[in-house]
Design a protein around this motif. Structure first.
Motif, PDB file in Angstrom:
ATOM      1  N   VAL A 184      39.234  30.150  40.246  1.00  0.00           N
ATOM      2  CA  VAL A 184      39.108  30.848  41.015  1.00  0.00           C
ATOM      3  C   VAL A 184      40.834  31.997  40.857  1.00  0.00           C
ATOM      4  O   VAL A 184      41.681  31.687  40.788  1.00  0.00           O
ATOM      5  CB  VAL A 184      38.724  31.534  41.944  1.00  0.00           C
ATOM      6  N   ASP A 185      40.939  33.177  40.566  1.00  0.00           N
ATOM      7  CA  ASP A 185      42.157  33.708  40.485  1.00  0.00           C
ATOM      8  C   ASP A 185      42.286  35.114  42.079  1.00  0.00           C
ATOM      9  O   ASP A 185      41.201  35.551  42.105  1.00  0.00           O
ATOM     10  CB  ASP A 185      42.201  34.836  39.357  1.00  0.00           C
ATOM     11  N   ALA A 186      43.342  34.730  42.799  1.00  0.00           N
ATOM     12  CA  ALA A 186      42.922  36.174  43.271  1.00  0.00           C
ATOM     13  C   ALA A 186      44.016  37.826  43.312  1.00  0.00           C
ATOM     14  O   ALA A 186      44.590  37.108  42.359  1.00  0.00           O
ATOM     15  CB  ALA A 186      43.863  35.349  44.799  1.00  0.00           C
ATOM     16  N   GLU A 187      42.963  38.160  42.865  1.00  0.00           N
ATOM     17  CA  GLU A 187      43.208  39.677  42.740  1.00  0.00           C
ATOM     18  C   GLU A 187      43.941  40.663  43.674  1.00  0.00           C
ATOM     19  O   GLU A 187      44.618  41.356  42.463  1.00  0.00           O
ATOM     20  CB  GLU A 187      41.583  40.504  42.126  1.00  0.00           C
ATOM     21  N   THR A 188      44.080  40.013  44.608  1.00  0.00           N
ATOM     22  CA  THR A 188      44.712  41.091  45.480  1.00  0.00           C
ATOM     23  C   THR A 188      45.373  39.628  46.561  1.00  0.00           C
ATOM     24  O   THR A 188      45.270  39.014  47.795  1.00  0.00           O
ATOM     25  CB  THR A 188      44.074  42.527  45.994  1.00  0.00           C
ATOM     26  N   GLN A 189      47.402  39.763  46.307  1.00  0.00           N
ATOM     27  CA  GLN A 189      47.900  39.656  47.001  1.00  0.00           C
ATOM     28  C   GLN A 189      48.885  40.032  48.205  1.00  0.00           C
ATOM     29  O   GLN A 189      49.103  41.331  46.795  1.00  0.00           O
ATOM     30  CB  GLN A 189      48.735  38.444  46.661  1.00  0.00           C
ATOM     31  N   LEU A 202      59.302  33.860  55.045  1.00  0.00           N
ATOM     32  CA  LEU A 202      58.363  33.483  53.914  1.00  0.00           C
ATOM     33  C   LEU A 202      57.423  33.524  54.164  1.00  0.00           C
ATOM     34  O   LEU A 202      56.843  32.833  55.388  1.00  0.00           O
ATOM     35  CB  LEU A 202      58.241  32.305  53.063  1.00  0.00           C
ATOM     36  N   SER A 203      56.090  34.877  53.729  1.00  0.00           N
ATOM     37  CA  SER A 203      54.699  34.914  54.314  1.00  0.00           C
ATOM     38  C   SER A 203      53.947  34.715  52.962  1.00  0.00           C
ATOM     39  O   SER A 203      54.474  35.875  52.404  1.00  0.00           O
ATOM     40  CB  SER A 203      54.819  35.318  54.963  1.00  0.00           C
ATOM     41  N   PHE A 204      53.030  35.179  53.488  1.00  0.00           N
ATOM     42  CA  PHE A 204      51.820  35.325  51.850  1.00  0.00           C
ATOM     43  C   PHE A 204      49.951  35.864  52.903  1.00  0.00           C
ATOM     44  O   PHE A 204      50.379  34.867  52.691  1.00  0.00           O
ATOM     45  CB  PHE A 204      52.029  35.128  50.624  1.00  0.00           C
ATOM     46  N   SER A 205      49.669  36.758  51.932  1.00  0.00           N
ATOM     47  CA  SER A 205      48.060  36.599  52.386  1.00  0.00           C
ATOM     48  C   SER A 205      47.198  36.887  50.984  1.00  0.00           C
ATOM     49  O   SER A 205      48.224  37.713  50.046  1.00  0.00           O
ATOM     50  CB  SER A 205      47.650  37.423  53.076  1.00  0.00           C
ATOM     51  N   VAL A 206      46.145  36.452  51.042  1.00  0.00           N
ATOM     52  CA  VAL A 206      45.350  36.848  50.166  1.00  0.00           C
ATOM     53  C   VAL A 206      44.020  37.180  50.604  1.00  0.00           C
ATOM     54  O   VAL A 206      43.608  36.650  51.498  1.00  0.00           O
ATOM     55  CB  VAL A 206      45.174  35.392  49.444  1.00  0.00           C
ATOM     56  N   GLU A 207      43.063  38.578  49.778  1.00  0.00           N
ATOM     57  CA  GLU A 207      42.332  39.127  50.433  1.00  0.00           C
ATOM     58  C   GLU A 207      41.104  37.745  49.620  1.00  0.00           C
ATOM     59  O   GLU A 207      40.832  37.276  48.686  1.00  0.00           O
ATOM     60  CB  GLU A 207      41.501  40.244  49.856  1.00  0.00           C
TER      61      GLU A 207
END
Length: 195
Positions: free
Chosen positions: A52-57, A74-79
């Protein structure tokens, strides 16, 4: 009068030298460019491999001392519901397994830098420790990545293997349980951050 002038000149020279040779540590924050970045989740099933591909990061990275790099944050999030396979049935099973009605995002937040090594000009090998939260469950993990500084941008890339069950996720099933998803998944990412 001459001694006073010499002292002032000497003081000014010392201040100038200190400013010239002291590294000034100014933190700079870069934001993730969603259009230039990608994150994929790869897995297996009893029928075929899938991804699966993340479309919103979203994400941020803060660094200082660019000559002798320090990684401060460093931080990130994926819907969660931006994870897309191209197959609506599989996406529904994914969202059900992730309980996306209650948990909207998957997040990672760095807590410390385990190691940071200059490999070549502006290219670094980095290992960070941080908290990964999936479906409401948080685990401390280590992620190895490469980091590159160029043209006022930061590129990071890497991959991390995890087990769904470590996060309380039951691997999805389809067709009345005849197709079973493997517990192991691999997250592959290449992220671009800019000021």
């Amino acid at each position: 009068m001459t001694n006073l002038l010499r002292k002032k000149t000497l003081s000014a020279s010392l201040v100038f030298c200190l400013l010239l040779f002291t590294k000034i540590s100014v933190a700079q924050t870069y934001n993730l460019d969603d259009n230039a970045s990608f994150l994929e989740v790869h897995g297996t099933s009893s029928l075929h491999d899938w991804h699966v591909d993340a479309e919103t990061q979203n994400g941020k990275i803060t660094v200082s001392n660019l000559d002798d790099l320090e990684l401060n944050a460093l931080s990130f999030s994926v819907e969660s519901e931006s994870l897309k396979s191209g197959k609506s049935g599989m996406d529904k099973n994914t969202y059900k397994a992730l309980n996306t009605d209650e948990y909207k995002t998957i997040t990672f937040k760095m807590s410390s830098v385990k190691s940071l090594e200059l490999v070549s000009d502006n290219n670094y090998k980095v290992s960070v420790i941080g908290d990964m939260t999936i479906s409401g469950v948080t685990k401390s993990i280590t992620i190895d990545l490469t980091l590159k500084l160029k043209d006022n941008k930061i590129w990071i890339e890497g991959e991390k293997s995890i087990k769904m069950t470590d996060y309380g996720i039951e691997p999805p099933k389809a067709l009345l349980g005849t197709i079973k998803t493997g517990d192991d998944i691999k997250i592959i990412f290449k992220s671009v951050f800019q000021k």
